[in-house]
Design a protein around this motif. Structure first.
Motif, short mmCIF file in Angstrom:
data_model
loop_
_atom_site.label_atom_id
_atom_site.label_comp_id
_atom_site.label_asym_id
_atom_site.label_seq_id
_atom_site.Cartn_x
_atom_site.Cartn_y
_atom_site.Cartn_z
N GLY A 47 -43.20 104.90 17.61
CA GLY A 47 -44.40 104.17 17.23
C GLY A 47 -44.43 102.81 17.91
N LEU A 48 -45.57 102.19 17.81
CA LEU A 48 -45.77 100.87 18.38
C LEU A 48 -45.38 99.84 17.33
CD1 LEU A 48 -46.82 99.47 20.93
CD2 LEU A 48 -49.09 99.49 19.88
N GLY A 49 -44.45 98.95 17.67
CA GLY A 49 -43.93 97.98 16.72
C GLY A 49 -44.89 96.86 16.39
N GLU A 50 -45.59 96.34 17.39
CA GLU A 50 -46.49 95.21 17.17
C GLU A 50 -47.85 95.48 17.81
OE1 GLU A 50 -44.78 91.46 18.21
OE2 GLU A 50 -42.93 91.88 17.15
N ASN A 51 -48.84 94.73 17.39
CA ASN A 51 -50.19 94.86 17.95
C ASN A 51 -50.19 94.48 19.42
OD1 ASN A 51 -50.98 95.40 15.33
ND2 ASN A 51 -51.85 93.38 14.98
N LYS A 52 -51.12 95.09 20.16
CA LYS A 52 -51.40 94.70 21.54
C LYS A 52 -52.80 94.13 21.57
CE LYS A 52 -47.74 96.70 23.51
NZ LYS A 52 -46.65 95.94 24.00
N GLY A 53 -53.05 93.20 22.48
CA GLY A 53 -54.36 92.56 22.54
C GLY A 53 -54.91 92.54 23.94
N GLN A 54 -55.63 91.50 24.24
CA GLN A 54 -56.32 91.36 25.52
C GLN A 54 -55.36 91.55 26.70
OE1 GLN A 54 -59.68 90.91 25.79
NE2 GLN A 54 -59.40 91.25 27.97
N ILE A 55 -55.78 92.37 27.67
CA ILE A 55 -55.02 92.58 28.90
C ILE A 55 -55.98 92.47 30.08
CG2 ILE A 55 -53.15 93.97 27.91
CD1 ILE A 55 -54.66 96.49 28.76
N GLU A 56 -55.45 92.09 31.24
CA GLU A 56 -56.28 91.90 32.44
C GLU A 56 -56.52 93.21 33.20
OE1 GLU A 56 -57.75 89.00 33.26
OE2 GLU A 56 -56.94 88.29 31.35
N GLU A 57 -55.60 94.16 33.06
CA GLU A 57 -55.74 95.45 33.73
C GLU A 57 -55.08 96.52 32.88
OE1 GLU A 57 -52.01 95.42 36.80
OE2 GLU A 57 -53.78 94.28 37.37
N ASN A 58 -55.37 97.78 33.17
CA ASN A 58 -54.74 98.88 32.46
C ASN A 58 -53.22 98.77 32.61
OD1 ASN A 58 -57.36 99.77 32.08
ND2 ASN A 58 -57.20 101.46 33.53
N ILE A 59 -52.50 99.04 31.52
CA ILE A 59 -51.04 98.94 31.56
C ILE A 59 -50.41 100.17 30.92
CG2 ILE A 59 -50.98 96.41 31.53
CD1 ILE A 59 -50.24 96.62 28.51
N ASP A 60 -49.20 100.51 31.35
CA ASP A 60 -48.45 101.57 30.70
C ASP A 60 -48.13 101.12 29.28
OD1 ASP A 60 -48.58 102.86 33.11
OD2 ASP A 60 -46.42 102.83 33.51
N LEU A 61 -48.33 102.01 28.34
CA LEU A 61 -48.10 101.70 26.93
C LEU A 61 -46.70 102.16 26.53
CD1 LEU A 61 -49.33 100.58 24.34
CD2 LEU A 61 -50.36 102.82 23.95
N VAL A 62 -45.88 101.23 26.09
CA VAL A 62 -44.50 101.52 25.72
C VAL A 62 -44.39 101.49 24.20
CG1 VAL A 62 -42.10 100.79 25.90
CG2 VAL A 62 -43.63 100.53 27.87
N PHE A 63 -44.00 102.62 23.62
CA PHE A 63 -43.76 102.69 22.18
C PHE A 63 -42.30 102.32 21.95
CE2 PHE A 63 -47.60 105.03 22.68
CZ PHE A 63 -48.31 104.79 21.50
N ASP A 64 -42.09 101.18 21.30
CA ASP A 64 -40.76 100.60 21.22
C ASP A 64 -39.97 100.98 19.97
OD1 ASP A 64 -42.69 99.18 19.79
OD2 ASP A 64 -41.60 97.30 19.94
N LYS A 65 -40.59 101.53 18.97
CA LYS A 65 -39.89 101.93 17.74
C LYS A 65 -39.58 103.43 17.81
CE LYS A 65 -40.07 97.88 15.86
NZ LYS A 65 -38.89 97.07 15.75
N VAL A 66 -38.48 103.75 18.48
CA VAL A 66 -38.10 105.15 18.69
C VAL A 66 -37.32 105.66 17.48
CG1 VAL A 66 -36.85 106.75 20.18
CG2 VAL A 66 -38.06 104.79 21.18
#
Length: 167
Positions: A47-66
């Protein structure tokens, strides 16, 4: 002229209800069964540990809570799953958005979009999910890309990614 036949026999061991295993036994062209005695148990959940917000370009999404990474195919640093052996795989993605925001991600296979997940929290909260069953080859990579047009993905385990080897 000779003909080669490649047939595999699949058996599922359900004796351990928490960790069923799959055994693939190749059958030789002479008809005999040659057991490889390998157990293929592959699964991943994070799962994703924390919120993600504004980004300048598309980014790879890393789910850090394995929570589960049986077979170690998921790379927590890159967010990519490297397929260990060819077969059929089941992927499910859940994303959440809150506070009137939008979140969107694409499931990628070797740089090609497989599907898109979009959550638009009107008025306050939304979750969305998508599933893909993919026939993959050893070495293929699967990952998620967070889209800059809707980057406000809610963390705290409300957004998650999982996969499992089927056959």
């Amino acid at each position: 002229m000779s003909t080669s036949v490649n047939i595999r026999f699949l058996s599922i061991d359900k004796s351990n209800k928490h960790h069923p295993s799959i055994q693939i036994d190749p059958i030789t062209s002479s008809g005999g069964c040659k057991s490889v005695n390998k157990t293929y148990r592959m699964a991943f959940f994070a799962g994703l540990g924390e919120n993600k917000g504004q980004i300048e370009e598309n980014i790879d999404l890393v789910f850090d809570k394995v929570h589960t990474n049986v077979g170690d195919a998921y790379d927590k640093q890159t967010g990519r799953v490297t397929i260990p052996f060819s077969g059929l795989y089941h992927f499910t993605v859940v994303i959440a958005a809150q506070g009137g925001q939008k979140a969107a991600a694409m499931l990628m296979n070797n740089g090609t979009m497989v599907d898109t997940i979009w959550a638009e929290s009107i008025p306050l909260w939304a979750t969305s999910s998508n599933t893909a069953i993919l026939n993959l080859t050893s070495g293929d990579q699967v990952w998620l890309v967070l889209l800059k047009i809707a980057p406000y993905i809610h963390g705290y385990m409300y957004s998650s990614f999982f996969w499992v080897f089927i056959i």
